[in-house]
Design a protein around this motif. Sequence first.
Motif, PDB file in Angstrom:
ATOM      1  N   PHE A  69      17.313  44.158  38.463  1.00  0.00           N
ATOM      2  CA  PHE A  69      18.362  44.822  37.693  1.00  0.00           C
ATOM      3  C   PHE A  69      18.028  46.307  37.518  1.00  0.00           C
ATOM      4  O   PHE A  69      16.902  46.745  37.775  1.00  0.00           O
ATOM      5  N   LYS A  70      19.017  47.063  37.057  1.00  0.00           N
ATOM      6  CA  LYS A  70      18.821  48.449  36.647  1.00  0.00           C
ATOM      7  C   LYS A  70      19.007  48.512  35.131  1.00  0.00           C
ATOM      8  O   LYS A  70      19.686  47.669  34.543  1.00  0.00           O
ATOM      9  N   PHE A  71      18.406  49.513  34.512  1.00  0.00           N
ATOM     10  CA  PHE A  71      18.477  49.609  33.059  1.00  0.00           C
ATOM     11  C   PHE A  71      18.513  51.066  32.629  1.00  0.00           C
ATOM     12  O   PHE A  71      18.164  51.980  33.392  1.00  0.00           O
ATOM     13  N   SER A  72      18.919  51.273  31.387  1.00  0.00           N
ATOM     14  CA  SER A  72      18.835  52.605  30.778  1.00  0.00           C
ATOM     15  C   SER A  72      18.639  52.437  29.281  1.00  0.00           C
ATOM     16  O   SER A  72      18.973  51.403  28.705  1.00  0.00           O
ATOM     17  N   MET A  73      18.077  53.461  28.658  1.00  0.00           N
ATOM     18  CA  MET A  73      17.921  53.497  27.216  1.00  0.00           C
ATOM     19  C   MET A  73      18.081  54.927  26.736  1.00  0.00           C
ATOM     20  O   MET A  73      17.608  55.862  27.381  1.00  0.00           O
ATOM     21  N   THR A  74      18.765  55.076  25.613  1.00  0.00           N
ATOM     22  CA  THR A  74      18.921  56.397  25.010  1.00  0.00           C
ATOM     23  C   THR A  74      18.699  56.276  23.508  1.00  0.00           C
ATOM     24  O   THR A  74      19.042  55.270  22.899  1.00  0.00           O
ATOM     25  N   GLY A  75      18.121  57.321  22.925  1.00  0.00           N
ATOM     26  CA  GLY A  75      17.921  57.340  21.489  1.00  0.00           C
ATOM     27  C   GLY A  75      16.950  58.421  21.082  1.00  0.00           C
ATOM     28  O   GLY A  75      16.048  58.770  21.838  1.00  0.00           O
ATOM     29  N   ALA A  76      17.154  58.961  19.892  1.00  0.00           N
ATOM     30  CA  ALA A  76      16.233  59.948  19.313  1.00  0.00           C
ATOM     31  C   ALA A  76      15.963  61.113  20.250  1.00  0.00           C
ATOM     32  O   ALA A  76      14.837  61.586  20.364  1.00  0.00           O
ATOM     33  N   GLY A  77      16.997  61.587  20.947  1.00  0.00           N
ATOM     34  CA  GLY A  77      16.825  62.733  21.825  1.00  0.00           C
ATOM     35  C   GLY A  77      16.060  62.430  23.087  1.00  0.00           C
ATOM     36  O   GLY A  77      15.566  63.344  23.754  1.00  0.00           O
ATOM     37  N   SER A  78      15.932  61.159  23.432  1.00  0.00           N
ATOM     38  CA  SER A  78      15.179  60.761  24.613  1.00  0.00           C
ATOM     39  C   SER A  78      16.016  59.823  25.468  1.00  0.00           C
ATOM     40  O   SER A  78      16.916  59.149  24.975  1.00  0.00           O
ATOM     41  N   THR A  79      15.711  59.798  26.753  1.00  0.00           N
ATOM     42  CA  THR A  79      16.417  58.910  27.665  1.00  0.00           C
ATOM     43  C   THR A  79      15.425  58.263  28.620  1.00  0.00           C
ATOM     44  O   THR A  79      14.358  58.819  28.904  1.00  0.00           O
ATOM     45  N   ALA A  80      15.790  57.093  29.103  1.00  0.00           N
ATOM     46  CA  ALA A  80      15.000  56.419  30.123  1.00  0.00           C
ATOM     47  C   ALA A  80      15.950  55.627  30.999  1.00  0.00           C
ATOM     48  O   ALA A  80      16.948  55.086  30.521  1.00  0.00           O
ATOM     49  N   GLU A  81      15.660  55.581  32.276  1.00  0.00           N
ATOM     50  CA  GLU A  81      16.459  54.777  33.191  1.00  0.00           C
ATOM     51  C   GLU A  81      15.574  54.364  34.357  1.00  0.00           C
ATOM     52  O   GLU A  81      14.562  55.015  34.653  1.00  0.00           O
ATOM     53  N   GLY A  82      15.939  53.273  34.993  1.00  0.00           N
ATOM     54  CA  GLY A  82      15.152  52.826  36.125  1.00  0.00           C
ATOM     55  C   GLY A  82      15.633  51.495  36.642  1.00  0.00           C
ATOM     56  O   GLY A  82      16.750  51.062  36.355  1.00  0.00           O
ATOM     57  N   GLN A  83      14.774  50.827  37.384  1.00  0.00           N
ATOM     58  CA  GLN A  83      15.117  49.533  37.941  1.00  0.00           C
ATOM     59  C   GLN A  83      13.862  48.687  38.090  1.00  0.00           C
ATOM     60  O   GLN A  83      12.745  49.204  38.197  1.00  0.00           O
ATOM     61  N   VAL A  84      14.070  47.379  38.075  1.00  0.00           N
ATOM     62  CA  VAL A  84      13.002  46.408  38.304  1.00  0.00           C
ATOM     63  C   VAL A  84      13.400  45.573  39.503  1.00  0.00           C
ATOM     64  O   VAL A  84      14.535  45.083  39.581  1.00  0.00           O
ATOM     65  N   HIS A  85      12.478  45.417  40.457  1.00  0.00           N
ATOM     66  CA  HIS A  85      12.761  44.627  41.664  1.00  0.00           C
ATOM     67  C   HIS A  85      11.590  43.690  41.894  1.00  0.00           C
ATOM     68  O   HIS A  85      10.680  43.981  42.664  1.00  0.00           O
ATOM     69  N   GLU A  86      11.640  42.545  41.211  1.00  0.00           N
ATOM     70  CA  GLU A  86      10.539  41.585  41.282  1.00  0.00           C
ATOM     71  C   GLU A  86      10.311  41.044  42.690  1.00  0.00           C
ATOM     72  O   GLU A  86       9.146  40.804  43.070  1.00  0.00           O
ATOM     73  N   PRO A  87      11.365  40.872  43.533  1.00  0.00           N
ATOM     74  CA  PRO A  87      11.113  40.355  44.889  1.00  0.00           C
ATOM     75  C   PRO A  87      10.102  41.189  45.677  1.00  0.00           C
ATOM     76  O   PRO A  87       9.347  40.654  46.489  1.00  0.00           O
ATOM     77  N   SER A  88      10.084  42.497  45.445  1.00  0.00           N
ATOM     78  CA  SER A  88       9.122  43.369  46.130  1.00  0.00           C
ATOM     79  C   SER A  88       7.961  43.753  45.221  1.00  0.00           C
ATOM     80  O   SER A  88       7.127  44.585  45.592  1.00  0.00           O
ATOM     81  N   GLN A  89       7.920  43.155  44.017  1.00  0.00           N
ATOM     82  CA  GLN A  89       6.880  43.483  43.043  1.00  0.00           C
ATOM     83  C   GLN A  89       6.822  44.992  42.816  1.00  0.00           C
ATOM     84  O   GLN A  89       5.762  45.623  42.881  1.00  0.00           O
ATOM     85  N   SER A  90       7.977  45.575  42.548  1.00  0.00           N
ATOM     86  CA  SER A  90       8.035  47.021  42.332  1.00  0.00           C
ATOM     87  C   SER A  90       9.019  47.354  41.209  1.00  0.00           C
ATOM     88  O   SER A  90       9.895  46.554  40.858  1.00  0.00           O
TER      89      SER A  90
END
Length: 279
Positions: A69-90
Motif C-alpha cells: 500500500f501507499k500512505f501519507s500522514m500530516t500534522g503539526a507542520g510535518s508531512t510524511a508519505e511513502g509506500q510499503v511493498h512486502e513482496p519485495s521486502q522493501s
Amino acid sequence: MKIRRFSATAFAAALLIPGLAACNSSGTTSDASATPSASGSVAPSATASSSAAKQALLDSTNAIREGNFKFSMTGAGSTAEGQVHEPSQSADMRMTIGDPSSDLMMRLDVVHAKPDSWVKLELGGTAATQIPGVKNLNTGKYHHLDQNRIKGNRTLGFDFEKLDPAGSAVLTQGITEVRQTGEGAYEGTVDVSKAAEANSLDPAVITALGAQAQTVPFTAKLDAQRRLSEMVLKIPAAGQNAAQDLKITYTDYGNAAPAQKPPAAQVVEAPAELYGLFN
C-alpha cells in the motif's frame, strides 16, 4: 543537540503491537432515531451499533497487514508519505518537518530494501548550524545504515514483521466510542494512551494530554472494499502543544511498487553524527 522525532510520523513505524489487548467495544452512543425494521423487529441498540462500527474499523486494517500500500500522514507542520511493498521486502518514506523559515527544518528520504537501509538527510533553519557534524549530514547523498545501530529505531528502522508505519491497527483497538455517520464514514473517540506504540503519536504528547488522552475525537473513512482509507485524530491542546489534526491515509492497496535502491555513486556510509541525531 537531540531532535525529537516527527510526532506525526509517523509512520509511523512502531507499527503493530500484536500483544496489545483490544479495548472493550461496548461504548455507547445515542440513537434516538432507531425504528423497527420492515419485518417488525426492533433495530439493534445503540450499544450493538457501536460494537458493529468498531468491528468494521478493526477489520478495515486487515489489508494493511498484507504490506502492499501507499500512505501519507500530516500534522503539526510535518508531512510524511511513502509506500510499503512486502513482496519485495522493501519500503520507502519521505518526511518533512518544518520549513526553511523554521528554527529547524528537516527532510528525510528513507529507503529500506532488506537487508539494507539508506537515508538522505537535509537540515535547514537557523538552528541547523548547532547540530554537531551537520556538514557530514548535509551531503546530498544517501547514508547507508548499520542495521545493528538502527534496530528498534522508530524513525530510521523498519520491521517487516510489523508492516504499518502509522500503527492504525493499534489505534483502532483503542477506540472507546464510535458510530457510523454515513456509508464508510465513522466518528467517535479513541484512548490514545493505549496506543502509545503507534508511531503516529509522540509519547510525550500522550503524556501531556493526561486524562484527555482517553477521549481523543477521531473520524475515519473506508474505501469501497471496506479498507481503511483515512483516519483523522483531533488532538486537543495540552501543555505547550497546540491543538492539531493528525491525518493518516492509505491508498493503492495491492498496487505499491518495490522501493528503488539509491545508485551506488550516491551512497556513503552513515557517520556517527547521524546515529547520534536520532538516538
